[in-house]
Design an enzyme around this catalytic site. Sequence first.
Site, mmCIF file in Angstrom:
data_model
loop_
_atom_site.group_PDB
_atom_site.id
_atom_site.type_symbol
_atom_site.label_atom_id
_atom_site.label_comp_id
_atom_site.label_asym_id
_atom_site.label_seq_id
_atom_site.Cartn_x
_atom_site.Cartn_y
_atom_site.Cartn_z
ATOM 1 N N ASP A 30 0.847 -1.196 0.000
ATOM 2 C CA ASP A 30 0.000 0.000 0.000
ATOM 3 C C ASP A 30 0.884 1.248 0.000
ATOM 4 O O ASP A 30 1.906 1.307 0.676
ATOM 5 C CB ASP A 30 -0.916 -0.008 1.233
ATOM 6 C CG ASP A 30 -2.077 0.954 1.080
ATOM 7 O OD1 ASP A 30 -3.217 0.488 0.920
ATOM 8 O OD2 ASP A 30 -1.843 2.189 1.103
ATOM 9 N N ILE A 31 0.441 2.238 -0.779
ATOM 10 C CA ILE A 31 1.218 3.472 -0.926
ATOM 11 C C ILE A 31 1.175 4.319 0.350
ATOM 12 O O ILE A 31 2.053 5.158 0.576
ATOM 13 C CB ILE A 31 0.690 4.268 -2.155
ATOM 14 C CG1 ILE A 31 1.751 5.178 -2.726
ATOM 15 C CG2 ILE A 31 -0.591 5.012 -1.834
ATOM 16 C CD1 ILE A 31 1.387 5.772 -4.072
ATOM 17 N N ASN B 201 -13.252 -2.967 2.363
ATOM 18 C CA ASN B 201 -14.124 -1.806 2.542
ATOM 19 C C ASN B 201 -15.101 -1.710 1.375
ATOM 20 O O ASN B 201 -14.713 -1.932 0.228
ATOM 21 C CB ASN B 201 -13.283 -0.521 2.591
ATOM 22 C CG ASN B 201 -12.358 -0.481 3.799
ATOM 23 O OD1 ASN B 201 -12.710 -0.968 4.860
ATOM 24 N ND2 ASN B 201 -11.175 0.086 3.623
ATOM 25 N N GLY C 165 -15.559 3.139 3.830
ATOM 26 C CA GLY C 165 -14.259 3.779 3.633
ATOM 27 C C GLY C 165 -13.564 3.395 2.340
ATOM 28 O O GLY C 165 -12.350 3.526 2.216
ATOM 29 N N GLN C 166 -14.341 2.928 1.358
ATOM 30 C CA GLN C 166 -13.728 2.528 0.088
ATOM 31 C C GLN C 166 -13.365 3.764 -0.729
ATOM 32 O O GLN C 166 -14.186 4.665 -0.923
ATOM 33 C CB GLN C 166 -14.692 1.638 -0.714
ATOM 34 C CG GLN C 166 -14.065 1.081 -1.990
ATOM 35 C CD GLN C 166 -14.971 0.090 -2.717
ATOM 36 O OE1 GLN C 166 -16.144 -0.083 -2.374
ATOM 37 N NE2 GLN C 166 -14.421 -0.551 -3.729
ATOM 38 N N HIS D 291 -10.705 -5.067 -3.344
ATOM 39 C CA HIS D 291 -9.377 -5.386 -2.828
ATOM 40 C C HIS D 291 -9.486 -5.748 -1.363
ATOM 41 O O HIS D 291 -10.393 -5.295 -0.670
ATOM 42 C CB HIS D 291 -8.422 -4.203 -3.015
ATOM 43 C CG HIS D 291 -8.956 -2.914 -2.477
ATOM 44 N ND1 HIS D 291 -9.826 -2.125 -3.178
ATOM 45 C CD2 HIS D 291 -8.760 -2.299 -1.288
ATOM 46 C CE1 HIS D 291 -10.145 -1.064 -2.461
ATOM 47 N NE2 HIS D 291 -9.519 -1.145 -1.303
ATOM 48 N N HIS E 190 -7.252 -5.664 2.131
ATOM 49 C CA HIS E 190 -6.064 -5.166 2.824
ATOM 50 C C HIS E 190 -5.539 -6.277 3.740
ATOM 51 O O HIS E 190 -6.324 -6.878 4.478
ATOM 52 C CB HIS E 190 -6.399 -3.976 3.710
ATOM 53 C CG HIS E 190 -6.954 -2.781 2.997
ATOM 54 N ND1 HIS E 190 -6.200 -1.671 2.712
ATOM 55 C CD2 HIS E 190 -8.198 -2.520 2.513
ATOM 56 C CE1 HIS E 190 -6.960 -0.760 2.104
ATOM 57 N NE2 HIS E 190 -8.176 -1.261 1.972
#
Length: 113
Positions: free
Chosen positions: A29-30, A86, A92-93, A99, A101
């Site tokens: 994750d960035i 999410n 909170g998407q 995807h 997490h």
Amino acid sequence: MECIFCKIADRKMPAKIIYDKNGVIAFHDIAPQAPTHVVVIPKKHIATLNDLTGEDVEVAGRLVLAAKELAAQLGLADQGYRLVLNCNNDGGQTVFHIHCHVLGGRRMMWPPG
Ligand code: AMP
Ligand code: ZN
């Protein structure tokens, strides 16, 4: 093509990809929210969990199995980790390509924020 996760899957956008198997890829994750924070996606574009159908049983299963495999690969399995999916605004998407997490390396709180 607007979807950033499709672009990452097509290698048209850079990402630290650490897994590519069975139609699933994973990358760091960035903006990590834990010492280890990986995003796992199906190559197939599905916008939200609400869009999953019976035809996606294999895709959904592969996604979860990949997350489990990655947790082991990243050394999180014994200590524990959290998988998060999410959906839409209240969930909170922010990226509309499903995807999962994988978060680990610290104690997660419950209830989540
Ligand atoms: P969500 O909020 O559940 O939709 O999660 C989207 C996640 O994707 C967030 O944790 C972002 O930090 C992450 N993200 C967004 N763009 C990128 C990118 N280009 N490379 C890696 N992770 C990203
Ligand atoms: Zn996509």
